[in-house]
Design an enzyme around this catalytic site. Structure first.
Site, PDB file in Angstrom:
ATOM      1  N   ARG A   1      71.130  52.652  -6.391  1.00  0.00           N
ATOM      2  CA  ARG A   1      70.876  53.461  -7.627  1.00  0.00           C
ATOM      3  C   ARG A   1      71.253  55.022  -7.213  1.00  0.00           C
ATOM      4  NH1 ARG A   1      67.797  58.141  -9.224  1.00  0.00           N
ATOM      5  NH2 ARG A   1      67.636  58.222 -11.676  1.00  0.00           N
TER       6      ARG A   1
ATOM      7  N   SER B   1      60.361  63.985  -1.691  1.00  0.00           N
ATOM      8  CA  SER B   1      61.484  63.845  -2.729  1.00  0.00           C
ATOM      9  C   SER B   1      62.701  63.802  -2.135  1.00  0.00           C
ATOM     10  CB  SER B   1      61.136  64.905  -3.676  1.00  0.00           C
ATOM     11  OG  SER B   1      61.339  66.277  -3.052  1.00  0.00           O
TER      12      SER B   1
ATOM     13  N   THR C   1      68.212  65.363  -3.482  1.00  0.00           N
ATOM     14  CA  THR C   1      67.133  64.281  -4.013  1.00  0.00           C
ATOM     15  C   THR C   1      67.158  62.984  -2.957  1.00  0.00           C
ATOM     16  OG1 THR C   1      65.948  63.386  -5.669  1.00  0.00           O
ATOM     17  CG2 THR C   1      68.320  63.102  -5.747  1.00  0.00           C
TER      18      THR C   1
ATOM     19  N   THR D   1      66.218  68.401 -13.605  1.00  0.00           N
ATOM     20  CA  THR D   1      65.869  67.266 -13.050  1.00  0.00           C
ATOM     21  C   THR D   1      64.966  66.428 -14.238  1.00  0.00           C
ATOM     22  OG1 THR D   1      64.388  65.934 -11.318  1.00  0.00           O
ATOM     23  CG2 THR D   1      63.609  68.089 -12.005  1.00  0.00           C
ATOM     24  N   GLY D   2      65.080  65.124 -13.985  1.00  0.00           N
ATOM     25  CA  GLY D   2      64.335  64.271 -14.830  1.00  0.00           C
ATOM     26  C   GLY D   2      64.251  62.822 -14.266  1.00  0.00           C
TER      27      GLY D   2
ATOM     28  N   THR E   1      63.384  66.500  -7.637  1.00  0.00           N
ATOM     29  CA  THR E   1      64.582  66.848  -7.257  1.00  0.00           C
ATOM     30  C   THR E   1      64.484  68.394  -6.538  1.00  0.00           C
ATOM     31  OG1 THR E   1      65.617  65.698  -8.531  1.00  0.00           O
ATOM     32  CG2 THR E   1      66.780  67.526  -7.867  1.00  0.00           C
TER      33      THR E   1
END
Length: 189
Positions: free
Chosen positions: A162, A32, A152, A185-186, A134
């Protein structure tokens, strides 16, 4: 454990959240973030991180490549520049000027996963809850000061360039000595 040890030694919450984030950033088995983080769809490991202290000072880096510890670069941004965020090649150049080493962060495990992904996914970044993660850290020290960090590598196989919400102060992480702190985080979109 690294953060708690720092606090027990009398260290600051800021030191604790930095040292805690550095552990997974250096772990080749943690996909991650940092060394071992999954690459974007073009095969580049790009990293985002932020850090914030109890006084509201903050630093962030986004789209950083070839530097293992983006959280530490974010701290240098906070402490050594008049800015909050540096990105891309500018963040990389700043990191090198601050003494960080250029390193290849693409592990064999991550490279093989990327090669396999390319065969099946038509160069389209997947959007789902299994494809992101993350590392968020919050700490309160012996002086009752709160600090936070968030680091992250973002979505696995994302489009090159991105940047998600994780390095954004107030989105990925925020601290306030009078209120508290939070990391989130998501999917980041």
């Amino acid at each position: 454990e690294a953060a708690m040890n720092k606090i027990k030694e009398g260290g600051s919450a800021l030191d604790a959240v930095e040292v805690s984030a550095r552990v997974p950033e250096a772990d080749p088995n943690d996909t991650s973030v940092g060394y071992g983080g999954m690459p974007d769809r073009d095969g580049f490991v790009t990293l985002d991180a932020c850090i914030m202290d109890e006084k509201g000072n903050a630093g962030c880096v986004t789209f950083l490549q070839n530097i293992m510890h983006p959280v530490s670069v974010a701290r240098k941004v906070m402490e050594k520049t008049p800015h909050v965020m540096l990105s891309g090649n500018g963040a990389f150049q700043f990191a090198i000027a601050q003494g960080f080493k250029k390193e290849n962060l693409l592990t064999e495990k991550a490279r093989l996963a990327w090669e396999e992904w390319k065969k099946k996914n038509n160069y389209t970044p997947p959007i789902n809850e299994k494809n992101h993660d993350t590392i968020g850290s919050l700490a309160i020290d012996n002086m009752n000061n709160i600090s936070g960090s968030c680091t992250t590598s973002g979505w696995a196989f994302k489009m090159h360039g991105r940047v998600g919400d994780s390095p954004i102060i107030g989105a990925g992480m925020y601290v306030d000595n009078e209120v508290g702190g939070a990391c989130a985080t998501g999917t980041g979109e």
